[in-house]
Scaffold this active site. Structure first.
Site, short mmCIF file in Angstrom:
data_model
loop_
_atom_site.label_atom_id
_atom_site.label_comp_id
_atom_site.label_asym_id
_atom_site.label_seq_id
_atom_site.Cartn_x
_atom_site.Cartn_y
_atom_site.Cartn_z
N GLY A 131 0.81 -1.21 0.00
CA GLY A 131 0.00 0.00 0.00
C GLY A 131 0.85 1.26 0.00
N SER B 136 5.28 -5.34 -2.85
CA SER B 136 5.00 -3.93 -3.10
C SER B 136 5.52 -3.07 -1.94
CB SER B 136 3.50 -3.74 -3.36
OG SER B 136 3.25 -2.48 -3.93
N TYR B 137 4.65 -2.30 -1.26
CA TYR B 137 5.13 -1.49 -0.14
C TYR B 137 5.58 -2.36 1.03
CZ TYR B 137 5.84 2.56 2.82
OH TYR B 137 6.43 3.52 3.62
N ASP C 42 6.38 -5.83 -14.62
CA ASP C 42 5.79 -4.85 -13.72
C ASP C 42 6.42 -3.48 -13.98
OD1 ASP C 42 4.60 -3.49 -11.58
OD2 ASP C 42 6.14 -4.17 -10.17
N HIS D 256 3.05 -7.19 -11.29
CA HIS D 256 3.37 -6.69 -9.95
C HIS D 256 3.09 -7.72 -8.86
CE1 HIS D 256 4.22 -3.56 -7.06
NE2 HIS D 256 3.02 -3.66 -6.51
#
Length: 494
Positions: free
Chosen positions: A83, A182-183, A418, A471
């Site tokens: 996120g 991701s985050y 990605d 991703h």
């Protein structure tokens, strides 16, 4: 995380009495059924809340899937989506959870659940955690808790783990790994550092922490920020002339334009790639929110996952046109804009998450998984706009260096199509650690086909790409993802 004397004493007392507690996971957390699924679970499932702050009433929600193979010996793996502000049910529903979710057919109808042949619970016990409070089904009774950041999130997640292993002491001896994407490229190393620090100071119970894994994860402002232009050039998305122009104007640094000319040409690069799907440049990009009809004989886009070994299409989610991250320097120090702000709308950009949203906001589902009802904590959203989140941990390179030098294993993997967090940045920062190469760049195979490329370093650091994946790697390449996940966890050569 600094533990008080009373906390350490309580943990020590508990640890001393473990033989009395090693009976079974808490039966009150056992999930006996799930709306939308008929049949027997292939293993036990548990879920519920763990309070990480009694004073403020900060509660983190987890869903625990026991391994379908050998629960007593298989690793325990924590999974975190990123996120910041996104629920780990993203991984559960759309990536490597025990079920594939099939749309109910009409808006608002309950999805149908089918067993996922490529679930990561085939080879591991796996905890899906909604973190920090305010994300997914996690919540706080104090709204100021939603002002948070990297360091507070790591501390709370460490508290969660200590309390979780108190509830499930039979898993304390299992190898433990922390993973995410991701985050979570920030969440994973910062939490791993908290866990390693806790082990060093003797925080009880002592976790059998072995290492961590990050997929398409952000890491460092400069390396991530400079990754996009070489990526789009290498993929043939911008011309050689434009690449040379932007390279010369920006002097090889793209994350922080050095002059007006650099900014102007970077804007041209952005314009050239603006209609692509940022999460996977190969996948169709739908310039609107309508749901496309898919027939039995149609050519399926990658966003449609197949059910088991059949050819029946399973509409999971559409990637809608839009952007999740600013394309340059995706993570800078200071406040991180929420996903809703980045979209300039009320929804997460590029996604239609109707299946997960419908299922997790159904009251029968909430009851079955022991979650608070919608009336108490509000609706589940794949990514929340509640948080005021600050990136306050800086570059992750120092964390990776510290952890690998302490002997913890690390796998950094990237779907190579990605554009959100391009592999070019991850490959560059792993090389920047300066470790000697122990396994030179080579292809790795699944079913006699090249599935990606791998490079190994000293200190048990591995960088791996997955060919054709976007991703969220297990969503695009579930077979290949389960393969490298299994081999890495067990220490086998990939």
């Amino acid at each position: 995380m600094a533990l008080s004397f009373s906390s350490i004493f309580s943990f020590s007392l508990l640890f001393a009495t473990l033989p009395l507690l090693i009976l079974a996971a808490p039966e009150s957390a056992l999930i006996t059924h799930l709306p939308g699924f008929s049949g027997a679970f292939p293993s036990k499932h548990y879920s519920g809340y763990i309070t990480v702050d009694e004073v403020n009433g900060r509660n983190l929600f987890y869903y625990f899937v026991v391994s379908e193979r050998n629960p007593a010996k298989d690793p325990v793996v924590l999974w975190l989506n990123g996120g910041p502000g996104c629920s780990s049910f993203d991984g559960f529903v759309y990536e490597h959870g025990p079920f594939n979710f099939e749309s109910g057919g009409s808006t608002g109808s309950l999805p149908k659940l089918h067993l996922n042949p490529y679930s990561w619970s085939k080879v591991s016990n796996i905890i899906y955690l909604d973190s920090p409070a305010g994300v997914g089904l996690s919540y706080s009774n104090t709204t100021s808790d939603y002002n948070t950041g990297d360091l507070k999130t790591a501390s709370d997640s460490h508290t969660f783990l200590l309390k979780w292993f108190q509830l499930y002491p039979e898993f304390l001896q299992n190898p433990f790994y922390i993973t995410g994407e991701s985050y979570a490229g920030v969440y994973v190393p910062t939490l791993s550092y908290e866990v390693a620090k806790g082990i060093q100071v003797g925080a009880k119970p002592i976790l059998n922490f072995k290492g961590y894994m990050v997929g398409n994860g952000v890491c460092d402002t400069v390396y991530d920020g400079d990754a996009l232009v070489p990526f789009v050039h290498g993929m043939g998305l911008i011309s050689e002339d434009l690449f040379q122009e932007v390279h010369n104007a920006c002097r090889g640094s793209y994350w922080n334009p050095v002059n007006d000319k650099c900014q102007t040409i970077l804007d041209k690069v952005d314009s050239e790639i603006s209609d692509l799907n940022i999460y996977d440049i190969l996948e169709p990009c739908y310039h609107g929110s309508e749901i496309k009809e898919v027939t039995q004989n149609s050519k399926l886009p990658l966003s449609f996952r197949r059910l088991g070994e059949t050819n029946r299409p399973m509409p999971v989610r559409k990637r809608i046109f839009g952007r999740a991250w600013p394309l340059r320097a995706p993570v800078r120090d200071g406040r991180v804009p929420s996903w809703n702000e980045l979209a300039s709308s009320g929804s997460v950009p590029c996604t239609n998450d109707e299946v997960a949203t419908t299922w997790l906001n159904n009251e029968a589902v909430r009851s079955a998984i022991h979650a608070q009802p919608v009336s108490s904590i509000g609706e589940w959203a794949i990514c929340t706009g509640k948080l005021y989140f600050v990136h306050d941990a800086g570059s992750m390179i120092k964390y990776h260096k510290n952890l690998t030098l302490l002997g913890y294993r690390a796998l950094i993997y990237s779907g190579d199509h990605d554009m959100c967090v391009p592999f070019t940045g991850s490959e560059a920062w792993t090389r920047s650690l300066g470790y000697n190469i122990t396994d030179s760049w080579r292809p790795w195979y699944r079913n006699d086909q090249v599935s990606g490329y791998i490079q190994g370093y000293t200190h048990d650091l591995t960088f791996l790409t997955i060919k054709g994946a976007g991703h969220t790697v297990p969503e695009y390449k579930p077979q290949e993802a389960l393969y490298f996940y299994t081999h890495w966890l067990t220490g086998q050569k990939i």
